[in-house]
Design a protein around this motif. Sequence first.
Motif, PDB file in Angstrom:
ATOM      1  N   GLU A  25       1.551  -0.754   0.087  1.00  0.00           N
ATOM      2  CA  GLU A  25      -0.128   0.398   0.524  1.00  0.00           C
ATOM      3  C   GLU A  25       0.643   1.255  -0.547  1.00  0.00           C
ATOM      4  O   GLU A  25       2.058   1.435   0.119  1.00  0.00           O
ATOM      5  CB  GLU A  25      -1.106   0.122   1.250  1.00  0.00           C
ATOM      6  CG  GLU A  25      -1.778  -0.958   1.551  1.00  0.00           C
ATOM      7  CD  GLU A  25      -3.057  -0.689   2.688  1.00  0.00           C
ATOM      8  OE1 GLU A  25      -2.779   0.147   3.521  1.00  0.00           O
ATOM      9  OE2 GLU A  25      -3.631  -1.811   2.745  1.00  0.00           O
ATOM     10  N   HIS A  26       0.381   2.792   0.257  1.00  0.00           N
ATOM     11  CA  HIS A  26       1.025   3.409  -0.493  1.00  0.00           C
ATOM     12  C   HIS A  26       0.926   3.714   0.789  1.00  0.00           C
ATOM     13  O   HIS A  26       0.624   4.915   1.279  1.00  0.00           O
ATOM     14  CB  HIS A  26      -0.093   4.812  -1.793  1.00  0.00           C
ATOM     15  CG  HIS A  26       1.288   6.276  -1.425  1.00  0.00           C
ATOM     16  ND1 HIS A  26       0.676   6.409  -2.931  1.00  0.00           N
ATOM     17  CD2 HIS A  26       2.381   6.588  -1.250  1.00  0.00           C
ATOM     18  CE1 HIS A  26       1.240   7.453  -3.154  1.00  0.00           C
ATOM     19  NE2 HIS A  26       2.426   7.751  -1.799  1.00  0.00           N
ATOM     20  N   GLU A  80       0.262  10.887   0.357  1.00  0.00           N
ATOM     21  CA  GLU A  80      -0.400  11.293  -1.359  1.00  0.00           C
ATOM     22  C   GLU A  80       0.155  12.199  -1.302  1.00  0.00           C
ATOM     23  O   GLU A  80       0.548  12.065  -3.100  1.00  0.00           O
ATOM     24  CB  GLU A  80      -1.992  10.924  -1.241  1.00  0.00           C
ATOM     25  CG  GLU A  80      -3.017   9.779  -0.887  1.00  0.00           C
ATOM     26  CD  GLU A  80      -2.498   8.508  -1.802  1.00  0.00           C
ATOM     27  OE1 GLU A  80      -2.405   9.115  -3.491  1.00  0.00           O
ATOM     28  OE2 GLU A  80      -2.146   7.833  -1.534  1.00  0.00           O
ATOM     29  N   ARG A  84       3.548  11.832  -3.702  1.00  0.00           N
ATOM     30  CA  ARG A  84       3.309  11.430  -4.893  1.00  0.00           C
ATOM     31  C   ARG A  84       4.760  10.636  -5.867  1.00  0.00           C
ATOM     32  O   ARG A  84       5.017  10.338  -6.647  1.00  0.00           O
ATOM     33  CB  ARG A  84       3.150  12.252  -6.571  1.00  0.00           C
ATOM     34  CG  ARG A  84       1.743  13.575  -6.208  1.00  0.00           C
ATOM     35  CD  ARG A  84       1.502  14.008  -7.035  1.00  0.00           C
ATOM     36  NE  ARG A  84       1.976  13.427  -8.324  1.00  0.00           N
ATOM     37  CZ  ARG A  84       1.799  13.966  -9.425  1.00  0.00           C
ATOM     38  NH1 ARG A  84       2.032  15.574  -9.009  1.00  0.00           N
ATOM     39  NH2 ARG A  84       1.788  13.556 -10.967  1.00  0.00           N
ATOM     40  N   GLY A  98       5.026   6.919  -4.804  1.00  0.00           N
ATOM     41  CA  GLY A  98       4.735   5.589  -4.430  1.00  0.00           C
ATOM     42  C   GLY A  98       5.743   4.694  -3.648  1.00  0.00           C
ATOM     43  O   GLY A  98       6.331   4.136  -4.250  1.00  0.00           O
ATOM     44  N   LYS A 114      -1.586   4.559 -10.302  1.00  0.00           N
ATOM     45  CA  LYS A 114      -2.845   4.480  -9.186  1.00  0.00           C
ATOM     46  C   LYS A 114      -4.325   4.084 -10.296  1.00  0.00           C
ATOM     47  O   LYS A 114      -4.071   4.438 -11.389  1.00  0.00           O
ATOM     48  CB  LYS A 114      -3.218   6.052  -8.881  1.00  0.00           C
ATOM     49  CG  LYS A 114      -2.634   6.442  -8.307  1.00  0.00           C
ATOM     50  CD  LYS A 114      -2.432   7.859  -6.889  1.00  0.00           C
ATOM     51  CE  LYS A 114      -1.258   8.615  -6.015  1.00  0.00           C
ATOM     52  NZ  LYS A 114      -2.140  10.163  -6.254  1.00  0.00           N
ATOM     53  N   PRO A 115      -5.223   3.453 -10.039  1.00  0.00           N
ATOM     54  CA  PRO A 115      -5.380   3.430  -8.132  1.00  0.00           C
ATOM     55  C   PRO A 115      -4.284   2.146  -8.263  1.00  0.00           C
ATOM     56  O   PRO A 115      -4.571   1.437  -6.603  1.00  0.00           O
ATOM     57  CB  PRO A 115      -7.270   2.997  -7.983  1.00  0.00           C
ATOM     58  CG  PRO A 115      -7.524   2.039  -9.050  1.00  0.00           C
ATOM     59  CD  PRO A 115      -6.699   3.289 -10.405  1.00  0.00           C
ATOM     60  N   ASN A 116      -4.130   1.689  -8.142  1.00  0.00           N
ATOM     61  CA  ASN A 116      -3.282  -0.245  -8.150  1.00  0.00           C
ATOM     62  C   ASN A 116      -2.260   0.025  -8.388  1.00  0.00           C
ATOM     63  O   ASN A 116      -1.202  -0.519  -8.850  1.00  0.00           O
ATOM     64  CB  ASN A 116      -3.688  -1.274  -9.266  1.00  0.00           C
ATOM     65  CG  ASN A 116      -5.340  -1.129  -9.548  1.00  0.00           C
ATOM     66  OD1 ASN A 116      -5.972  -1.490  -8.325  1.00  0.00           O
ATOM     67  ND2 ASN A 116      -5.978  -1.239 -10.786  1.00  0.00           N
ATOM     68  N   GLU A 117      -1.100   0.631  -7.384  1.00  0.00           N
ATOM     69  CA  GLU A 117       0.110   1.287  -7.829  1.00  0.00           C
ATOM     70  C   GLU A 117       1.283  -0.069  -7.552  1.00  0.00           C
ATOM     71  O   GLU A 117       1.831  -0.294  -7.146  1.00  0.00           O
ATOM     72  CB  GLU A 117       0.244   2.224  -6.422  1.00  0.00           C
ATOM     73  CG  GLU A 117       0.283   3.517  -7.357  1.00  0.00           C
ATOM     74  CD  GLU A 117       0.329   4.799  -5.956  1.00  0.00           C
ATOM     75  OE1 GLU A 117       1.074   5.379  -5.865  1.00  0.00           O
ATOM     76  OE2 GLU A 117      -0.807   4.306  -5.163  1.00  0.00           O
TER      77      GLU A 117
END
Length: 356
Positions: free
Chosen positions: A278-279, A283, A286, A288, A299-302
Amino acid sequence: MKKLIIITALFIGFNSQAQDQATKAKVLLESLITKDKIVGAAGGFTIDGETVWQMGAGYADRKSEVKFTPTTITRLASIAKSMTAIAVMQLVEQDLIDLDTPIQTYIPDYPKHEKTQITTRHLLSHTSGIGGYTSAKDAQTKVEYPTLYDALEIFKDRELLFEPGTRYSYTTYGYTVLGVIVERASGMTFEDYMQKNIWDKAGMTNTGVEKFGQKKPNQSSLYHQIRKGKSRDGKENNLSNRIPGGGVYSTLEDMLKFGNAVINNVFVKESTMDLMREHHSLEKERNGYGFGWFLYNPKPNEGAIIGHSGEQTGSCTQIVIVPSLKLVTVILTNTSGTFSEVQPATFNLFNIANEK
């Protein structure tokens, strides 16, 4: 008879695809040597746990013309952070480390911040405020620190860059602190803990902590690119101040094993690895970053594509892991100053591996 013909055709098609991938991968790896003057490199990829392709190119030692191979020992640099983060999360699973209590719980004499206290969560995500190297002397030190706790003396009294939890700033020293926390929580030295709980579990037989002045058999020499197309011998530095964040050696073969152990949840529960992907690094920054992993997918599946890069004197490295595809790609080199070549090449290798 028809069924046999179909199966044979599929088998021939598969072999043809694999050969095509191997040809492209070979050209890619060799281009690092011929175009960019990286002295030696090894690259490879696995799919569903099987090594589809691996090879070495160039030299482990240019002077004696010793070839660089998939079993050549190389500095991992910051890829060590991913291993350390997994060790921390193993201890979190055992309730021996709490992500959100002040680190003074484990290191009582560590200086306190006047407002927010540093936590393990901050350290894992590079949001602690602890700075990085302040000079070339910091990075290229030859000083031997007998223990990780001794290494804290370098930076523990320095002013924080910001209040913990408010910003992101990548720092290897933050992972040195994590190494001490692993020792205090487990009752083992960091090296012994990693050997038993990470490297042995993954079947990594040529991975360990680098010791200054003790070159192992089959270990690469160190090189540094001074400008594109020209490199010089690298000067050995002492990594005892950064072992958990960049003081580990390994081989291509071992790193492919490591990647597959991550995919197969050998080290921690799947839910724990999900948390690590998870990030966590704010946020607004930016960047990651999760817990010990860069997050490479948009995003949204970094966290769908994770990995880590590394660069220090005599090495530039990259690992990329895609759990959903059970795919691991790795490139290790013995030449620093080459990040702009090595990282894109590793992702290009991933693209080759993912060809259908």
